[in-house]
Scaffold this active site. Sequence first.
Site, PDB file in Angstrom:
ATOM      1  N   TYR A 100       0.277   6.239  -3.822  1.00 17.15           N
ATOM      2  CA  TYR A 100      -0.399   6.274  -5.121  1.00 17.15           C
ATOM      3  C   TYR A 100      -1.609   5.357  -5.159  1.00 17.15           C
ATOM      4  O   TYR A 100      -2.517   5.538  -5.949  1.00 17.15           O
ATOM      5  CB  TYR A 100       0.587   5.857  -6.213  1.00 17.15           C
ATOM      6  N   GLY A 101      -1.635   4.328  -4.326  1.00 18.08           N
ATOM      7  CA  GLY A 101      -2.708   3.339  -4.405  1.00 18.08           C
ATOM      8  C   GLY A 101      -2.217   2.029  -3.832  1.00 18.08           C
ATOM      9  O   GLY A 101      -1.382   2.009  -2.930  1.00 18.08           O
ATOM     10  N   ASP A 133      14.539   5.923  -9.881  1.00 18.74           N
ATOM     11  CA  ASP A 133      14.003   5.654  -8.541  1.00 18.74           C
ATOM     12  C   ASP A 133      14.322   4.222  -8.128  1.00 18.74           C
ATOM     13  O   ASP A 133      13.463   3.510  -7.625  1.00 18.74           O
ATOM     14  CB  ASP A 133      12.498   5.931  -8.526  1.00 18.74           C
ATOM     15  N   LYS A 159      -1.635  -3.174  -9.944  1.00 17.85           N
ATOM     16  CA  LYS A 159      -1.359  -1.928  -9.254  1.00 17.85           C
ATOM     17  C   LYS A 159      -2.506  -0.980  -9.585  1.00 17.85           C
ATOM     18  O   LYS A 159      -2.758  -0.694 -10.753  1.00 17.85           O
ATOM     19  CB  LYS A 159      -0.028  -1.368  -9.768  1.00 17.85           C
ATOM     20  N   GLU A 162       0.855  -1.174   0.000  1.00 19.25           N
ATOM     21  CA  GLU A 162       0.000   0.000   0.000  1.00 19.25           C
ATOM     22  C   GLU A 162       0.890   1.223   0.000  1.00 19.25           C
ATOM     23  O   GLU A 162       1.772   1.347   0.850  1.00 19.25           O
ATOM     24  CB  GLU A 162      -0.884  -0.028   1.245  1.00 19.25           C
TER      25      GLU A 162
END
Lengths: 317, 200
Positions: A48-49, A159, A66, A45
């Site tokens: 973003y979601g 990232d 996702k 979690e």
Amino acid sequence: MAEEIDDIDYTDNLFMRLLQCTLCGQNNRFNYEGFSYKILQTIEEGIYGRVYRCRHSATGDIVAIKQIKFDDEKIGVPSSVVREVSLLRALQHVNIVSLLKVLTKETYVNLVFEPLDQDLSHYIRDNRGVQDPSIRKSFLRQILVGVAYCHAHKILHRDLKPKNIWIDNSRMIIKIADFGLAREFGGDMLLTRYPPNRYYRAPEVFLHCQHYSSGIDLWSVGCIFGEMVIGRPILGDTCDELDAIFRMLGTPSEENWPGITQFPLFGSYAIYNPMDLSTVFSGLEPEGLELLKMLLCLDPKRRISAETALKHAYFKD
Amino acid sequence: HFSTTRFSDDTSISPTCKLDCSIFEDEEPLLMSRDEIDSHSPSRKDGIDVLHETHLRHSYCAFLQDLGVRLGLPQTTIGTAMVLCHRFFVRQSHAYHDRFLVATAALFLTGKSEETSRPLNDVLRASSEILHKQDFAMLSYLLPVGWFAKYHDRVLEAEQLMLTTLNFELNVHHPYAPLTSVLKKLGPSKTVLINLALHL
């Protein structure tokens, strides 16, 4: 149906255009196929979601979904979704997560991925790092293969961190995921966004270098490698990561990083001597330590590339 | 402005297309010849001939250039938006889709994918000012109540339609960088040429 035809002038009334054009009027809203996946488990979690582990009700296939909400209607489709999908569709590699489908409703997007078991950060937490030297080597090699593939396609991930690296448990295969911040590089493209995660951020990014390149991903790989050895982020808890980097690796000078003094932010840092990395990363083989130093090279121009890193003696056997 | 594009049999996606892309069903990218673009264009079925479509193409490109400059966007972003519009109208008919609405959505979308994003409201304001040749303040007197909200929704819908129609294929390789590097080798006096190249 057909709008009135005009050529290069735009004099017709905008409102008439709105009324006449049939683009997505009531009668042709996007159909949405029933969400035919059964949620088995929530894997993760985030802001973003959520990421779910799901089973397709008809075929029984297991997938990871996702779900990204777009609550702010001022933004439209979020740029992370735009980037992730447009880049992932171009990347197909065993060490990069494969995107199978995109399902959208008005307020959220579902990205359907191949099944994912566990991310590297969980693995590191549960096992206090990656202690088995051969597994550690295999993980690093696979991460580098994935990164080399991205860079060969002129895509920066930006990232890379253990949370974005997934492990297929049964086959011990690494899958690089989360390309929401990734983008193409090279040419005259502007790079304006800085990767958010401070633990894995390269020194040139801290110095606000406008022309960062593939080196930032290799720095992150170096940080992940170190974390696999010691079982926690190499920089640890600090409020000034750049200071922590210099404490560990020594403050750079014009000698080992030409141009360093040109950065306005650089002046304020104390001069440190490099630590003895063989004591910091005591569990690591000498070849591994040498490769780690090349990944954590302060000067981005001299930092090793993914391609070259794969030819390093550490991977000889 | 004719670009590489992917061509598959289902280019005549009906307006009721789903935002539901099966990425693996795609074929390898194909280069289309000028003739193929001209003869396969879905606009042909709706009685829009080659000459007319060329005019339409010019008009949305001129519009995009104007809009992009007003928003202070780099030429690469503007160029990408133009190519995305071309890709869109190779698969969709001009008769069903307002090109300026599609172009506005394309520029907004390109801003997001190329990190040059502008707030949606700014894009909408500039776009409606150009289309109307009126100051934004005047438009609220000229147009019915609620037009802006409606315009806003339409552009966001157009954005989604663009993403599905193009199947998220948004990457465009521009000739600007290699061209300028060649021109730089010719010497500093060629800045005129460089400016010209940027506006190709």
